[in-house]
Motif scaffolding. Structure first.
Motif, PDB file in Angstrom:
ATOM      1  N   GLU A 216      22.058  65.631  47.800  1.00  0.00           N
ATOM      2  CA  GLU A 216      22.197  65.871  48.986  1.00  0.00           C
ATOM      3  C   GLU A 216      20.646  65.939  49.678  1.00  0.00           C
ATOM      4  N   THR A 217      20.276  65.757  50.185  1.00  0.00           N
ATOM      5  CA  THR A 217      19.180  65.296  51.442  1.00  0.00           C
ATOM      6  C   THR A 217      17.808  66.498  50.955  1.00  0.00           C
ATOM      7  N   ASN A 218      17.029  66.333  51.028  1.00  0.00           N
ATOM      8  CA  ASN A 218      16.206  66.944  50.361  1.00  0.00           C
ATOM      9  C   ASN A 218      15.243  67.264  51.688  1.00  0.00           C
ATOM     10  N   ALA A 219      14.101  68.363  51.858  1.00  0.00           N
ATOM     11  CA  ALA A 219      13.367  68.291  53.250  1.00  0.00           C
ATOM     12  C   ALA A 219      13.241  67.291  53.684  1.00  0.00           C
ATOM     13  N   ASP A 220      13.064  66.497  53.003  1.00  0.00           N
ATOM     14  CA  ASP A 220      11.953  64.813  53.780  1.00  0.00           C
ATOM     15  C   ASP A 220      13.155  64.069  54.259  1.00  0.00           C
ATOM     16  N   GLY A 221      14.409  64.582  54.439  1.00  0.00           N
ATOM     17  CA  GLY A 221      15.956  63.616  53.960  1.00  0.00           C
ATOM     18  C   GLY A 221      16.190  62.887  53.446  1.00  0.00           C
ATOM     19  N   ARG A 222      15.356  62.361  52.311  1.00  0.00           N
ATOM     20  CA  ARG A 222      15.963  62.555  51.163  1.00  0.00           C
ATOM     21  C   ARG A 222      16.955  62.825  50.020  1.00  0.00           C
ATOM     22  N   THR A 223      17.459  61.567  49.193  1.00  0.00           N
ATOM     23  CA  THR A 223      17.512  62.508  47.848  1.00  0.00           C
ATOM     24  C   THR A 223      16.768  62.292  47.449  1.00  0.00           C
ATOM     25  N   ASP A 224      16.573  63.526  45.698  1.00  0.00           N
ATOM     26  CA  ASP A 224      16.035  63.340  45.544  1.00  0.00           C
ATOM     27  C   ASP A 224      15.436  62.406  44.162  1.00  0.00           C
ATOM     28  N   ALA A 225      16.416  61.601  43.864  1.00  0.00           N
ATOM     29  CA  ALA A 225      15.885  60.077  43.136  1.00  0.00           C
ATOM     30  C   ALA A 225      17.730  59.353  43.884  1.00  0.00           C
ATOM     31  N   PRO A 226      16.885  58.437  43.377  1.00  0.00           N
ATOM     32  CA  PRO A 226      17.907  56.794  44.309  1.00  0.00           C
ATOM     33  C   PRO A 226      19.433  57.392  43.965  1.00  0.00           C
ATOM     34  N   LEU A 227      19.506  56.579  44.481  1.00  0.00           N
ATOM     35  CA  LEU A 227      21.123  57.612  44.098  1.00  0.00           C
ATOM     36  C   LEU A 227      21.570  55.867  42.972  1.00  0.00           C
ATOM     37  N   ILE A 228      20.685  55.242  42.898  1.00  0.00           N
ATOM     38  CA  ILE A 228      21.259  54.200  41.966  1.00  0.00           C
ATOM     39  C   ILE A 228      19.596  53.337  41.857  1.00  0.00           C
ATOM     40  N   ALA A 229      19.430  53.791  40.504  1.00  0.00           N
ATOM     41  CA  ALA A 229      18.437  53.217  39.998  1.00  0.00           C
ATOM     42  C   ALA A 229      18.384  53.122  38.712  1.00  0.00           C
ATOM     43  N   GLY A 230      17.174  52.166  38.376  1.00  0.00           N
ATOM     44  CA  GLY A 230      16.541  51.625  36.916  1.00  0.00           C
ATOM     45  C   GLY A 230      17.181  51.083  35.498  1.00  0.00           C
ATOM     46  N   ARG A 231      18.386  50.853  37.025  1.00  0.00           N
ATOM     47  CA  ARG A 231      19.587  49.422  36.296  1.00  0.00           C
ATOM     48  C   ARG A 231      20.342  48.698  37.845  1.00  0.00           C
ATOM     49  N   PRO A 232      20.847  47.829  37.167  1.00  0.00           N
ATOM     50  CA  PRO A 232      21.417  46.925  38.273  1.00  0.00           C
ATOM     51  C   PRO A 232      22.399  47.425  38.540  1.00  0.00           C
ATOM     52  N   VAL A 233      21.645  46.977  40.692  1.00  0.00           N
ATOM     53  CA  VAL A 233      22.705  47.458  41.789  1.00  0.00           C
ATOM     54  C   VAL A 233      24.105  47.114  41.160  1.00  0.00           C
ATOM     55  N   PRO A 234      25.447  47.251  40.913  1.00  0.00           N
ATOM     56  CA  PRO A 234      26.482  46.578  40.655  1.00  0.00           C
ATOM     57  C   PRO A 234      26.742  45.825  41.773  1.00  0.00           C
ATOM     58  N   ILE A 235      27.325  44.687  41.452  1.00  0.00           N
ATOM     59  CA  ILE A 235      28.156  43.197  42.974  1.00  0.00           C
ATOM     60  C   ILE A 235      29.466  44.165  43.559  1.00  0.00           C
ATOM     61  N   ALA A 236      29.564  45.203  44.246  1.00  0.00           N
ATOM     62  CA  ALA A 236      30.266  45.225  45.017  1.00  0.00           C
ATOM     63  C   ALA A 236      30.308  46.052  46.447  1.00  0.00           C
ATOM     64  N   HIS A 237      31.472  46.668  47.449  1.00  0.00           N
ATOM     65  CA  HIS A 237      31.753  47.086  48.180  1.00  0.00           C
ATOM     66  C   HIS A 237      31.435  48.978  48.644  1.00  0.00           C
ATOM     67  N   TYR A 238      30.822  49.330  48.667  1.00  0.00           N
ATOM     68  CA  TYR A 238      30.335  50.820  48.898  1.00  0.00           C
ATOM     69  C   TYR A 238      30.635  51.696  50.189  1.00  0.00           C
ATOM     70  N   GLU A 239      31.093  52.292  50.055  1.00  0.00           N
ATOM     71  CA  GLU A 239      30.816  53.773  50.608  1.00  0.00           C
ATOM     72  C   GLU A 239      29.928  55.065  50.528  1.00  0.00           C
ATOM     73  N   LEU A 240      28.505  54.909  51.746  1.00  0.00           N
ATOM     74  CA  LEU A 240      28.006  55.816  51.739  1.00  0.00           C
ATOM     75  C   LEU A 240      28.688  56.943  52.885  1.00  0.00           C
ATOM     76  N   ARG A 241      28.846  57.660  52.434  1.00  0.00           N
ATOM     77  CA  ARG A 241      29.327  59.309  53.155  1.00  0.00           C
ATOM     78  C   ARG A 241      28.543  60.686  53.872  1.00  0.00           C
ATOM     79  N   PHE A 242      28.252  60.623  54.354  1.00  0.00           N
ATOM     80  CA  PHE A 242      27.472  61.606  54.806  1.00  0.00           C
ATOM     81  C   PHE A 242      28.068  62.668  56.169  1.00  0.00           C
ATOM     82  N   HIS A 243      27.894  64.027  55.518  1.00  0.00           N
ATOM     83  CA  HIS A 243      28.543  65.318  55.614  1.00  0.00           C
ATOM     84  C   HIS A 243      27.417  65.740  57.347  1.00  0.00           C
TER      85      HIS A 243
END
Lengths: 294, 294, 294, 294
Positions: A216-243
């Motif tokens: 969920e986004t915080n007061a700064d419009g960001r997520t508290d932590a990156p959605l993926i971090a500290g590891r490679p981002v797997p090669i793939a197709h992704y879908e972000l879904r914003f409510h």
């Protein structure tokens, strides 16, 4: 648990080898070969030394490094006779949750590959989503032996680099991790959109998606932590879904029913697992924009 | 087949009634009641007269108009004993292709509704997608009788208006149709994107979508015809899917594999079936924007 | 030069008063009044105490605080008989570089204002661009005395707060500064645009603009420092000018002559001097977007 | 006044020559040369025949065609001894309103050019803004004679084509005109923005702009007529200025003072005078986008 480079640089040789013996699967000899070259100025220098030790090893040892590697989704993984790191890596890729038909497919590919090349299929699975992993498997089946040995060894190095990066802390760490992040801007109010629910799904098939993160986004419009971090981002197709419909309704806007924009999906591909992917949403109730940011 | 208002204005009364007798289901008396008020200056004026004739009719006739209306996905539709227009309308909404469980659900709702209100559930289904149709059904079950009679009669008028609009051509036609269109701009070349494959899907459930149109952009970046036109745009959630990765690859751009943008989905809701929805895509290989245009 | 709150909390009273005596112009009595209330937990608490001391002072003192304030662009500023802080503040607003006609206009406004209200026109000029400053002057001429005294005292507090914030470092500093920043994204390459020359101009009249900053984007598409920071962002209309045509030509794109986009101006207003204004440019050679970001 | 191609095709030869005698300046022989080739299937075919007649003419005639052309901003224009079409064209480019220094500059360039090349500087000025016109003049001064004769003759053909296109109506007209249009979308309300005041200025110097059109958007968010149409769009830098702050204030939005977006300038270059430039503004009070549309 992590160990510092400084500690490794001064540890007695057996301790050094014990700490790094599993960086290359079933091959503590790589750690042994570089112990005398200490101290290392950086983790990157340590890794380069280990890599050189492999490249300088006799043919039989190099081939054994490939032959002894555990199969993906193979019997050893099921039987628990492979390195703890391999088990964790395969589990993260969902390979421990394969259905019976999928398991059978992997088994068939594994057999065919091993028969053709004389060693198991090796892939740094942390860098691949499930669809990419299968695509790689199929593409590499058609390679010739010389090139495939090179590719397999390169993957062994990638696996080792990620393990080393995770294990040893110190100055000058080399980059084996990527990042996927987002943020949401409300163009009606001209400020960050707080409280927007976001899901990240990996698209694993034409009609199949697996949710891999929710935030969920915080007061700064960001997520508290990156959605993926500290590891490679797997090669793939992704879908972000914003409510975003829920957000604007809560903000008191008078939206039609159904709203023009309610759930906004942004579908994108990741090709560089070590890259930084910032995928923002700049949105009002009737328009939005996205781009690869930084 | 269409008839002109001019012809209707001078036709012998029986012909006039024959032509318009099915505008209100099983109620040729509405056409009879307005025949003497000819000539009409516009189709809108003709419709207003028919509407007034209904509102001025005795209570029993008005109620009969509701009671005699065919059920949605009901036995009469299956048995073929309803007006040809009703069959076509229900077929267009997919109600003739219901699965047995869905059919059973409609049957149960129909019975409950008829028991509560004394007349069948009436909805101008051309204005609703499948999900909206069910939502309406459930929402209206909880209304009180007085308000529900009003709502049902308003739907009867909507159905009649669309039939009249489709049947009679003439000056001053009133608007019972909407439009859904798109176009694609290439922000790298600064010109319309030609040859982009587009699909339009109606989202009928959380994980279910039905493709309702497929087209390719022409040299002007538009589709040769609107994706939906000449009818109301059903109230629903939609997803436009633009195969923009293929387009940029054909244009010779050097995209990563997988491309950052490949299939771009734009999900939006339609709340005004008679509205104009222009949903463009302004895109490059790393960014895009959309908005409700005009 | 800055002093820490800790040091002020333990300093002998005369030193404390010497340090803070000029926070309120010609009014060391404010510092004297709060010396005994030490220690202060935060700079904000110190400021609140000083503010309360003013509000609790006898009428004559409060009025003297206004009466003794230097005029904007007045004789004292020219003669150098006002506080060093005032000189610097007025110089930053360009008031020391007024043309003779402008100086005359200020002089006339100053006289009229003082005649009407009995004290000089007081405005925290760090928070206003030149056009806003004149607008304020003219708007306030028409106020009544009671309201104008309140407004003038509020401005005295703003001036004092900024001086205190600049002078005293410590935990819990209160926010008297804003920020204006930008960054540039290249939507053709999908990455930050480096080497883009940017100018920031303050629009001071219908056809008059003054360049207030000039910078070049770095590898991250940002300027090395914000365009304005560490001070309030003056209330004004601004124009950011991005030399995006040069950037895309250097990137090897084949642009027409003249290019569709060459110098991209983004004009925007700042209404909250303590706000954060992030004004990015997301651009290709044929399209761009901007928004108030965060 | 316009004449139809059909009429020209059947007119007696002297009438035909009278009608088209001024298409090429001081050269009725071009019209005479093609009279016998009638009828022409299209205006384009007629123009091609005239062009061929010029190219087939003896060297002396071709050179005379250049030599007899009036100077830009020259004495003949001032004295009124040039073709009516030339006077109108030069007036449209503002060449009849030059200041004395500008007139002197043109006179000096004209002399230098004529001395070097033996014929006056010829440019189809309808296709150039003032800055472009001067740039062309200076650039062409440095050419060699052979290439410059070719260029000058090409400009003669452009001038003739525009005159013919304006004079003769008929099927298959060839395109000598461009178009510049805009429209404004309100992303808060999700509909076209009506009543937005728009100015179009031509940027004629670093700090000099000339307003060339002013309009207000209608209910469809467009201007009733294109900002430029029915003629080439002069090669120039332009600025569209949208009074979007006024619009959003009238719409009842609560904007700060000054508003973040008030007057939105969009600066763009036109390089193809016969092109269609659609430059929309998709805007809310805190964000906007533009692109070259179609």
């Amino acid at each position: 648990m992590p160990v510092t480079l400084d500690a490794l640089n001064v540890a007695p040789e057996p301790e050094f080898v014990a700490a790094l013996g599993a960086i290359f699967e079933h091959a503590p000899w790589v750690a042994e070969a570089v112990a005398a070259r200490r101290p290392f100025a950086s983790v990157e220098a340590l890794f380069s030394a280990m890599r050189e030790a492999v490249l300088a090893a006799p043919e039989a040892r190099r081939l054994a490094l490939l032959r002894d590697h555990p199969e993906l989704a193979g019997r050893s993984a099921r039987a628990g006779t492979i390195a703890a790191e391999s088990i964790a890596e395969q589990a993260a890729a969902g390979l421990d949750r394969l259905s019976e038909p999928e398991y059978a497919r992997f088994a068939a590919l594994n057999s065919a590959y091993r028969e053709k090349f004389g060693f198991p299929f090796i892939l740094c699975i942390k860098r691949h989503g499930r669809a990419s992993l299968l695509r790689q498997f199929e593409a590499r089946m058609s390679g010739d032996i010389a090139r495939e040995r090179e590719t397999a060894e390169a993957e062994v190095f990638r696996i080792a680099a990620i393990r080393l990066d995770a294990l040893v802390t110190g100055e000058g760490r080399f980059r084996t991790t990527g990042r996927l992040s987002t943020h949401v801007l409300d163009t009606v109010a001209g400020r960050p959109a707080a409280g927007v629910v976001i899901e990240l799904a990996e698209i694993v098939g034409p009609d199949e998606a697996v949710t891999v993160a929710r935030a969920e986004t915080n007061a700064d419009g960001r997520t508290d932590a990156p959605l993926i971090a500290g590891r490679p981002v797997p090669i793939a197709h992704y879908e972000l879904r914003f409510h975003i419909g829920d957000y604007f309704r809560r903000a008191g806007l008078d939206l039609p029913e159904p709203a023009f924009l309610d759930l906004v999906p942004i579908r994108f591909g990741v090709a560089e697992p070590e890259g930084h992917y910032h995928v923002p949403l700049v949105a009002g109730p009737w328009s939005y924009q996205t781009y690869r940011g930084s």
